[in-house]
Design a protein around this motif. Structure first.
Motif, PDB file in Angstrom:
ATOM      1  N   GLY B 103       0.802  -1.220   0.000  1.00 45.77           N
ATOM      2  CA  GLY B 103       0.000   0.000   0.000  1.00 45.77           C
ATOM      3  C   GLY B 103       0.837   1.273   0.000  1.00 45.77           C
ATOM      4  O   GLY B 103       2.071   1.239   0.082  1.00 45.77           O
ATOM      5  N   ILE B 104       0.136   2.399  -0.017  1.00 47.81           N
ATOM      6  CA  ILE B 104       0.796   3.675  -0.262  1.00 47.81           C
ATOM      7  C   ILE B 104       1.654   4.165   0.905  1.00 47.81           C
ATOM      8  O   ILE B 104       2.750   4.690   0.704  1.00 47.81           O
ATOM      9  N   VAL B 105       1.172   3.941   2.159  1.00 45.48           N
ATOM     10  CA  VAL B 105       1.926   4.519   3.273  1.00 45.48           C
ATOM     11  C   VAL B 105       3.307   3.881   3.430  1.00 45.48           C
ATOM     12  O   VAL B 105       4.324   4.583   3.432  1.00 45.48           O
ATOM     13  N   PRO B 106       3.373   2.550   3.521  1.00 44.00           N
ATOM     14  CA  PRO B 106       4.712   1.947   3.569  1.00 44.00           C
ATOM     15  C   PRO B 106       5.518   2.294   2.320  1.00 44.00           C
ATOM     16  O   PRO B 106       6.733   2.513   2.390  1.00 44.00           O
ATOM     17  N   GLY B 107       4.846   2.350   1.173  1.00 44.85           N
ATOM     18  CA  GLY B 107       5.533   2.684  -0.075  1.00 44.85           C
ATOM     19  C   GLY B 107       6.183   4.049   0.000  1.00 44.85           C
ATOM     20  O   GLY B 107       7.363   4.211  -0.324  1.00 44.85           O
ATOM     21  N   ALA B 108       5.418   5.030   0.458  1.00 45.13           N
ATOM     22  CA  ALA B 108       5.953   6.383   0.548  1.00 45.13           C
ATOM     23  C   ALA B 108       7.092   6.447   1.557  1.00 45.13           C
ATOM     24  O   ALA B 108       8.155   7.016   1.285  1.00 45.13           O
ATOM     25  N   LEU B 109       6.870   5.826   2.726  1.00 43.16           N
ATOM     26  CA  LEU B 109       7.894   5.901   3.769  1.00 43.16           C
ATOM     27  C   LEU B 109       9.197   5.253   3.319  1.00 43.16           C
ATOM     28  O   LEU B 109      10.278   5.838   3.430  1.00 43.16           O
ATOM     29  N   LEU B 110       9.093   4.024   2.806  1.00 45.54           N
ATOM     30  CA  LEU B 110      10.311   3.325   2.392  1.00 45.54           C
ATOM     31  C   LEU B 110      10.940   3.992   1.177  1.00 45.54           C
ATOM     32  O   LEU B 110      12.156   4.088   1.060  1.00 45.54           O
ATOM     33  N   GLY B 111      10.078   4.453   0.257  1.00 46.95           N
ATOM     34  CA  GLY B 111      10.606   5.095  -0.953  1.00 46.95           C
ATOM     35  C   GLY B 111      11.391   6.334  -0.621  1.00 46.95           C
ATOM     36  O   GLY B 111      12.584   6.450  -0.953  1.00 46.95           O
ATOM     37  N   ILE B 112      10.733   7.254   0.083  1.00 43.32           N
ATOM     38  CA  ILE B 112      11.429   8.497   0.432  1.00 43.32           C
ATOM     39  C   ILE B 112      12.575   8.207   1.387  1.00 43.32           C
ATOM     40  O   ILE B 112      13.665   8.784   1.288  1.00 43.32           O
ATOM     41  N   GLY B 113      12.339   7.230   2.280  1.00 43.91           N
ATOM     42  CA  GLY B 113      13.406   6.843   3.202  1.00 43.91           C
ATOM     43  C   GLY B 113      14.653   6.353   2.472  1.00 43.91           C
ATOM     44  O   GLY B 113      15.772   6.653   2.878  1.00 43.91           O
ATOM     45  N   SER B 114      14.443   5.616   1.379  1.00 42.21           N
ATOM     46  CA  SER B 114      15.622   5.120   0.644  1.00 42.21           C
ATOM     47  C   SER B 114      16.429   6.285   0.090  1.00 42.21           C
ATOM     48  O   SER B 114      17.664   6.248   0.075  1.00 42.21           O
ATOM     49  N   GLY B 115      15.736   7.341  -0.348  1.00 46.42           N
ATOM     50  CA  GLY B 115      16.457   8.512  -0.862  1.00 46.42           C
ATOM     51  C   GLY B 115      17.237   9.210   0.228  1.00 46.42           C
ATOM     52  O   GLY B 115      18.396   9.602   0.038  1.00 46.42           O
ATOM     53  N   ILE B 116      16.610   9.340   1.404  1.00 45.09           N
ATOM     54  CA  ILE B 116      17.309   9.986   2.521  1.00 45.09           C
ATOM     55  C   ILE B 116      18.519   9.151   2.921  1.00 45.09           C
ATOM     56  O   ILE B 116      19.582   9.678   3.231  1.00 45.09           O
ATOM     57  N   ALA B 117      18.333   7.816   2.883  1.00 42.15           N
ATOM     58  CA  ALA B 117      19.451   6.931   3.246  1.00 42.15           C
ATOM     59  C   ALA B 117      20.641   7.155   2.320  1.00 42.15           C
ATOM     60  O   ALA B 117      21.788   7.228   2.766  1.00 42.15           O
ATOM     61  N   VAL B 118      20.346   7.289   1.020  1.00 43.15           N
ATOM     62  CA  VAL B 118      21.448   7.555   0.078  1.00 43.15           C
ATOM     63  C   VAL B 118      22.130   8.867   0.440  1.00 43.15           C
ATOM     64  O   VAL B 118      23.358   8.974   0.473  1.00 43.15           O
ATOM     65  N   GLY B 119      21.322   9.883   0.749  1.00 48.30           N
ATOM     66  CA  GLY B 119      21.880  11.178   1.142  1.00 48.30           C
ATOM     67  C   GLY B 119      22.765  11.055   2.374  1.00 48.30           C
ATOM     68  O   GLY B 119      23.837  11.653   2.445  1.00 48.30           O
ATOM     69  N   LEU B 120      22.316  10.242   3.349  1.00 48.02           N
ATOM     70  CA  LEU B 120      23.112  10.056   4.559  1.00 48.02           C
ATOM     71  C   LEU B 120      24.444   9.390   4.248  1.00 48.02           C
ATOM     72  O   LEU B 120      25.477   9.765   4.792  1.00 48.02           O
ATOM     73  N   VAL B 121      24.400   8.396   3.371  1.00 41.75           N
ATOM     74  CA  VAL B 121      25.659   7.728   2.997  1.00 41.75           C
ATOM     75  C   VAL B 121      26.591   8.747   2.334  1.00 41.75           C
ATOM     76  O   VAL B 121      27.770   8.849   2.671  1.00 41.75           O
ATOM     77  N   ASN B 122      26.047   9.522   1.408  1.00 44.25           N
ATOM     78  CA  ASN B 122      26.847  10.601   0.803  1.00 44.25           C
ATOM     79  C   ASN B 122      27.471  11.467   1.893  1.00 44.25           C
ATOM     80  O   ASN B 122      28.670  11.761   1.868  1.00 44.25           O
TER      81      ASN B 122
END
Ligand SMILES: Nc1ncnc2c1ncn2[C@@H]1O[C@H](COP(=O)(O)OP(=O)(O)OP(=O)(O)O)[C@@H](O)[C@H]1O
Ligand SMILES: [Mg+2]
Lengths: 507, 331
Positions: B103-122
């Motif tokens: 569904g949309i809520v986990p999708g949004a959280l994990l999706g946007i979260g994955s982008g933030i995670a990449v930013g954190l690694v950077n």
């Protein structure tokens, strides 16, 4: 000596007439006349912000004037670029060093004027040989292959001079060349300057160290607020007169040394250093600073003093030893640690470490303590500005406003910004690294007064200074350093300067 | 403190000049360009100055604006974030994949979260391992672009479940009253970025690092932490942009961010007048830069000038704006 000041260019190798320069909010030069004769050393004096550096930068065509003329050997000139000015024989050593850190000394000397060999490639061997000669001339001990980034301030200064000497200089302009040199290095420089003058070069010498005037200089011109306050033969003017010309006030700006600490010895030390070592820089240093005490570290450039201060401030890690602040062991591995244990460092490399030249004065001052200005949600800019204004007033920083970027300030005023920045913190221990470098006589007295005031409040001051006059003026206790070790300690500074000189040179 | 310091008598030269209120000279260039464009285009095309066209352009440029606002942070510290485009692709496929099953809520959280995670690694690689931002984010550009392809197996993820997909689309093409949602989100994020940069300590610390990193270190600023924040912020903004773009196409696309979005985002910041050496600029300038690019392209489309020619013109504007800025600095 004739008094041909003010009429035509005459026998002058370089003259300027009616020079004007305006910056947004300031008139830096307001119709200045100035002459340099062949073979003379001509001192250009004035308070911070008087316009000395601006005058020099116009002569070397780094800035374009808003009015007035420049004559070189009687002919009116107007250079399109600094390169052209150099080719015409005007060499300048700027106050703010202009060296490329990642190039070698030899490459820097010949930057923009490379010696070419076959096929127009750089003739490295020839450059190396010539660089070696020039470096020896200025008394440098490092090889032409040394990278500038590896050289300390004093050595960079020597390299600058070597660089200025490369072409056929008719006029050599030195903007505060001794500000970062030790006593011995300065003496060495004077010899070089005198020798060049004897060879017919006209020399312009900018300095805030008035004790250098008498032994070195033929004539003196004082600038005040962008206007010439007159040109005088050096032997016809005494120190008091010079000071009053610079400050525009009668009487002499001298520092009354405050009463020494009364109960020396009975307070617990504020800063205690035991066996501090950074291999190759300093070894087994042990000393302490008590509340209300001003301890001065003196020594030759390269003695390890700046390295010691930077280690205490956490910029470099210590290899061995212990630092205690107020009786508690302080683990300092980065500047934040030092600041939170109550240490402040006013660094020697002002433009590299002290102020950010593209930030406003207000922001520079507030930088270490920004959090203090948090309102409920955001920074309160009004309070930052008020805080800056108060310190600008208190330290008499010459600027149109707190919003001016720090790079627009004269060298001495930038130093005051660094001081202002650290005065706002609650530091208990102040580390000063050559705090009056490039600061005018009036402001020097003000800085000494500030240091005294800090001590009077019970804070501890540890200061590095190569200026003997200064050591004698402010120190309660003097530590002489040589090659990374403390070689002598003098309980108070009421002692002949010769003993200190002796200790730092011979150990 | 009871220090008495003599204040120098105010003197002839060096006196305080009357302060005249000034507008930031840096916005003159792009501001003028925008004005000229509006005049020329509205004469040349009757459709240009209609509410519908303007709204369309703003909706279209919302993801770019969000991206460029994040990019501004990286440029202000004297760095660069090249991984933004790849983050968009990753967010797109992660969101769609998760949404498919949960569904949309986990999708949004994990999706946007994955982008933030990449930013954190950077951020960690730049701030703690102290590798150049250019190198870190160039490497990340590849890694994340590849990862997006791996996650989606190289193909577009269609057929998202209802009703979640309608909510998903709302983010990319819905309305709140008369206002398109993308414009709303972009405006809020722009405001937040402005606030952080201008009004919080960490924002001012970013300027300090860009101005002179050594001075920042010596002032007791935790430079590494600030850098982590910068790249996490840029990554988060790229993630929101990716989410919004995916919503508009209601699918997960592994090549969604591999086009010219990244270069446009850097270009917009530069056109706006933020220095690539850091320390000078801000997101309001970036807003101008984005508008210049967006309306330029829109106008050229209306005049039926080919996309090939458009590229030439956008490139020229980037160089021109840098040139105008250098004039300003010299004077
Ligand atoms: N690039 C600049 N932009 C704006 N103002 C400037 C600039 N350079 C100098 N000024 C201003 O011009 C005045 C003269 O400065 P200048 O650097 O010539 O002083 P100075 O006599 O060399 O002082 P110091 O002894 O401190 O080096 C100062 O008020 C300074 O703030
Ligand atoms: Mg100067």
């Amino acid at each position: 000596m004739t008094h041909a000041c003010g009429d035509g260019p005459g026998d002058a190798v370089l003259s300027v007439r009616g020079l004007r320069k305006e910056f947004p909010g300031v008139i830096a030069l307001d119709g200045v006349d100035f002459d340099v004769r062949r073979g003379e050393v001509h001192a250009l004096l004035g308070a911070n912000g008087a316009g000395k550096s601006t005058l020099i930068k116009i002569v070397s065509s780094l800035y374009q004037p808003d009015g007035g003329e420049i004559y070189l050997e009687g002919k009116k000139v107007s250079f399109a670029s600094t390169a052209e000015a150099i080719r015409a024989g005007i060499s300048v050593i700027y106050q703010d060093f202009a060296l490329v850190p990642d190039l070698s000394a030899a490459e820097n000397i010949f930057l923009g004027n490379e010696k070419l060999g076959k096929f127009n490639t750089i003739d490295r061997a020839a450059q190396h040989r010539e660089a070696e000669r020039l470096l020896e001339l200025v008394g440098a001990t490092f090889p032409p292959t040394a990278l500038v980034s590896e050289l300390g301030t004093g050595k960079r200064q020597q390299l600058e001079i070597a660089k200025a000497l490369r072409g056929q200089a008719k006029v050599l302009i030195l903007d505060e060349p001794t500000a970062s040199l030790s006593h011995a290095e300065a003496e060495r420089l004077f010899e070089v300057v005198r020798r060049l003058a004897d060879e017919g070069v006209g020399i312009v010498y900018v300095s805030h160290r008035l004790e250098e005037i008498a032994p070195l200089v033929d004539r003196v011109t004082v600038l005040r607020d962008g206007v010439s306050a007159g040109t005088y033969p050096a032997d016809a003017i005494d120190r008091g007169k010079i000071v009053s010309l610079i400050t525009g006030k009668a009487g002499q700006a001298t520092h009354q040394k405050r009463q020494g600490r009364q109960q020396a010895g009975d307070d617990a030390p504020l800063l205690e250093v035991r066996g501090l070592t950074r291999v190759g820089e300093f070894e087994e240093l042990s000393f302490c600073v008590r509340p209300g005490e001003v301890v001065v570290l003196t020594g030759l450039v390269g003695a390890g003093r700046t390295e010691l201060l930077e280690t205490l401030f956490g910029v470099r890690p210590a290899h061995r030893g212990e630092v205690r602040i107020g009786g508690k062991t302080a683990a300092i591995s980065k500047p934040q640690d030092a600041i939170s244990s109550g240490i402040a460092l006013i660094p020697e490399d002002r433009r590299g470490q002290g102020v950010s030249v593209i930030m406003s004065i207000g922001e520079n001052i507030a930088l270490p303590i920004l959090r203090r200005f948090m309102g409920r949600l955001s920074l309160n800019r009004r309070r930052i500005a008020d805080h800056a204004d108060a310190l600008i007033d208190r330290l008499a920083i010459r600027t149109p406003s707190a919003g001016t970027h720090a790079g627009a300030l004269s060298g001495g005023n930038q130093q005051k910004v660094v001081l202002a920045k650290w005065l706002s913190t609650d530091a208990r221990v102040f580390l000063f690294d050559e705090p009056t470098q490039g600061v005018d006589v009036g402001a020097k007295a003000e800085i000494y007064a500030l240091i005294d005031a800090l001590a009077a409040e019970g804070r501890g001051v540890l200061m590095v200074s190569s200026d003997l006059e200064e050591v004698l003026a402010v120190a309660d206790r003097t530590l002489a350093m040589r090659s990374g070790r403390i070689v002598a300690e003098f309980e108070n500074a009421d002692l002949p300067a010769s003993r200190i000189v002796d200790a730092i040179t011979h150990g | 403190m009871s220090v008495t310091v003599s204040t120098k008598t105010p003197s002839e030269a060096g006196r305080k000049a009357p302060r005249t209120p000034t507008i930031d000279a840096a916005v003159l260039g792009p501001g003028l360009a925008l004005l000229v464009m509006f005049i020329v285009y509205s004469i040349a095309s009757p459709y240009f100055l209609t509410t519908q066209n303007i709204t369309n352009v703003l909706v279209q440029s919302a993801p770019l604006l969000i991206l460029a606002a994040g990019q501004t942070f990286a440029l202000l510290m004297g760095g660069l974030d090249l991984s933004q485009g790849s983050i968009i692709s990753l967010v797109s496929v992660v969101t769609a994949t998760v949404m498919m099953n949960y569904g949309i809520v986990p999708g949004a959280l994990l999706g946007i979260g994955s982008g933030i995670a990449v930013g954190l690694v950077n951020g960690f690689l730049v701030g703690r391992a102290r590798i150049q931002p250019f190198i870190v984010t160039l490497g990340m550009l590849y890694i994340i672009a590849g990862l997006a392809l791996v996650v989606s197996d190289g193909s577009t993820i269609f057929g998202l479940p209802r009703p979640d997909v309608d909510i998903f689309f709302w983010f990319g093409g819905g309305f709140v009253g008369p206002v398109p949602v993308p414009i709303l989100i972009a405006a809020v994020l722009l405001g937040l970025a402005y606030f952080v940069l201008a009004r919080t300590p960490i924002g001012r610390h970013i300027y300090a690092i860009g101005g002179n990193e050594q001075v920042a270190v010596m002032s007791g600023i935790d430079v590494g932490r600030v850098k982590i924040f910068i790249f996490a912020f840029s990554g988060a903004y790229a993630a929101v942009a990716g989410f919004m773009l995916s919503g508009r196409v209601i699918s997960g696309q592994p090549l969604l961010g591999s086009g010219e979005l990244l270069l446009q985002s850097i270009g917009a910041v530069i056109i706006g007048g933020t220095s690539i050496f850091g320390g000078r600029g801000g997101v309001l300038r970036t807003l101008l830069g984005v508008l210049v690019i967006a309306f330029m392209v829109n106008g050229l489309n209306l005049l039926t000038i080919s996309t090939f020619t458009q590229q030439v013109i956008v490139g020229a504007i980037i160089i021109l704006s840098a040139w105008v800025n250098s004039f300003r600095r010299r004077s």
